[in-house]
Design a protein around this motif. Structure first.
Motif, mmCIF file in Angstrom:
data_model
loop_
_atom_site.group_PDB
_atom_site.id
_atom_site.type_symbol
_atom_site.label_atom_id
_atom_site.label_comp_id
_atom_site.label_asym_id
_atom_site.label_seq_id
_atom_site.Cartn_x
_atom_site.Cartn_y
_atom_site.Cartn_z
ATOM 1 N N PRO A 113 0.836 -1.203 0.000
ATOM 2 C CA PRO A 113 0.000 0.000 0.000
ATOM 3 C C PRO A 113 0.871 1.253 0.000
ATOM 4 O O PRO A 113 1.800 1.354 0.796
ATOM 5 N N CYS A 114 0.560 2.176 -0.877
ATOM 6 C CA CYS A 114 1.352 3.394 -1.029
ATOM 7 C C CYS A 114 0.444 4.600 -0.821
ATOM 8 O O CYS A 114 -0.595 4.713 -1.467
ATOM 9 N N THR A 115 0.841 5.468 0.063
ATOM 10 C CA THR A 115 0.019 6.644 0.374
ATOM 11 C C THR A 115 0.581 7.925 -0.243
ATOM 12 O O THR A 115 0.102 9.012 0.041
ATOM 13 N N CYS A 116 1.608 7.787 -1.070
ATOM 14 C CA CYS A 116 2.228 8.977 -1.664
ATOM 15 C C CYS A 116 1.279 9.648 -2.657
ATOM 16 O O CYS A 116 0.589 8.981 -3.415
ATOM 17 N N SER A 117 1.307 10.964 -2.647
ATOM 18 C CA SER A 117 0.582 11.720 -3.675
ATOM 19 C C SER A 117 1.513 11.889 -4.874
ATOM 20 O O SER A 117 2.726 11.652 -4.784
ATOM 21 N N ILE A 137 10.263 7.908 -11.687
ATOM 22 C CA ILE A 137 10.593 6.645 -10.997
ATOM 23 C C ILE A 137 10.165 6.769 -9.536
ATOM 24 O O ILE A 137 10.542 7.716 -8.851
ATOM 25 N N TYR A 138 9.400 5.803 -9.074
ATOM 26 C CA TYR A 138 8.931 5.845 -7.693
ATOM 27 C C TYR A 138 10.114 5.716 -6.730
ATOM 28 O O TYR A 138 10.937 4.806 -6.866
ATOM 29 N N PRO A 139 10.228 6.622 -5.744
ATOM 30 C CA PRO A 139 11.411 6.627 -4.880
ATOM 31 C C PRO A 139 11.429 5.534 -3.812
ATOM 32 O O PRO A 139 12.410 5.409 -3.082
ATOM 33 N N GLY A 140 10.365 4.752 -3.693
ATOM 34 C CA GLY A 140 10.410 3.624 -2.761
ATOM 35 C C GLY A 140 9.965 3.953 -1.341
ATOM 36 O O GLY A 140 10.098 3.120 -0.436
ATOM 37 N N THR A 141 9.400 5.135 -1.153
ATOM 38 C CA THR A 141 9.013 5.612 0.178
ATOM 39 C C THR A 141 8.196 4.588 0.983
ATOM 40 O O THR A 141 8.441 4.383 2.164
ATOM 41 N N CYS A 142 7.243 3.944 0.334
ATOM 42 C CA CYS A 142 6.303 3.063 1.060
ATOM 43 C C CYS A 142 6.608 1.577 0.883
ATOM 44 O O CYS A 142 5.805 0.730 1.266
ATOM 45 N N ARG A 143 7.767 1.277 0.331
ATOM 46 C CA ARG A 143 8.063 -0.118 -0.025
ATOM 47 C C ARG A 143 7.898 -1.110 1.125
ATOM 48 O O ARG A 143 7.588 -2.274 0.901
#
Ligand SMILES: [Zn+2]
Length: 288
Positions: A113-117, A137-143
């Motif tokens: 689940p990714c909550t990034c805007s 490129i998705y930075p992987g914050t919610c990985r």
């Protein structure tokens, strides 16, 4: 490795328009190549209505789309108007297929689940100025998120974790050998949106597999998405089709045709008295 349909399989191709506006000449050219390839292979051509994007989708465009396709000379053997063995052919009616695919990915621990805007991603992206009009490129914050940390009612995107550093190779029927590196050319991508709509990548893979499509013919803007989709085929343990990407059509000033080119919509061309034969002759196609 990704498995492919065997060569003795009956050819099945598809037209997959999205009814978010009027079809234009660029769509028609790509679809015509798809139809020619299906004919050359004595195959079946299906029409799939990609109407998942409820906010942009307008009912009036669906009937316009069918009319414009028929006027131009398209003939499909399976579709929303004529049915077929893999009905329904409207994506809106196929949500259970996509949900099953999502559950499979979730069960295998391949999505999170990714909550990034969009804004979060743009500001944190590893390559904020990505090479083309593709997403950053998705930075992987919610990985490392796990679904259990969220309330069931929470709003988040389900994102697919790509195998960083893996080279995804395929041979395109038109452009030849292609290579993309996961984590570098594209990052973790959304498979299910926070507004509870399946993302394009997941829906198209689930449908092409379920409808037993053997070759996907589409625009060259989707070459990189093919690499993403090959990862989904593998993750879902589904056979991947072959791919044939068509060069994109541009207007006189070299700008890619888009739905805003109203004068080049099939509707305007039809109303202006153009004939499909003349339009097709101007392409000088060599589809095979
Ligand atoms: Zn995130």
């Amino acid at each position: 490795m990704v498995t492919h349909h065997t060569s003795n399989t009956q050819y099945r191709g598809r037209l997959a328009p999205s009814p978010t506006g009027l079809l234009h000449l660029g769509h028609a050219r790509t679809f015509w190549i798809a139809q020619e390839r299906a004919r050359a292979n004595r195959g079946t051509l299906i029409l799939r209505n990609e109407d998942l994007d409820a906010q942009r989708f307008k009912l009036e465009f669906v009937s316009a789309m069918l009319e414009d396709l028929r006027w131009f000379g398209f003939e499909w053997q399976e579709g929303p108007d004529c049915g077929g063995p893999f009905a329904p052919y409207n994506q809106n009616e196929r949500i259970h297929f996509y949900r099953a695919a999502l559950e499979k990915l979730r069960g295998r621990g391949l999505i999170y689940p990714c909550t990034c805007s969009r804004k979060d991603i743009r500001s944190a992206a590893r390559a904020p100025h990505a090479t083309d009009d593709d997403e950053p490129i998705y930075p992987g914050t919610c990985r490392n998120n796990s679904a259990s940390t969220f309330e069931p009612s929470a709003r988040f995107n389900w994102r697919f974790r790509v195998s960083d550093g893996e080279t995804i190779s395929f041979t395109d029927g038109h452009f030849g050998p292609q290579q993309f590196v996961a984590g570098k050319d594209f990052g973790d991508f959304v498979v299910w949106r926070h507004d509870d709509v399946p993302a394009y990548q997941l829906a198209v893979v689930a449908d092409d597999a379920a409808m037993q499509i053997t070759e996907v013919v589409r625009g060259a803007d989707l070459l990189k998405s093919t690499a993403r989709q090959l990862l989904l085929y593998r993750a879902l343990n589904l056979p991947a089709p072959a791919f044939f990407h068509c060069p994109l059509m541009t207007d006189d000033s070299g700008v890619r045709l888009a739905k805003r080119h109203d004068a080049l919509s099939l509707r305007s061309l039809h109303e202006g008295g153009a004939s499909p034969e003349t339009l097709r002759q101007s392409w000088c196609l060599e589809p095979r």
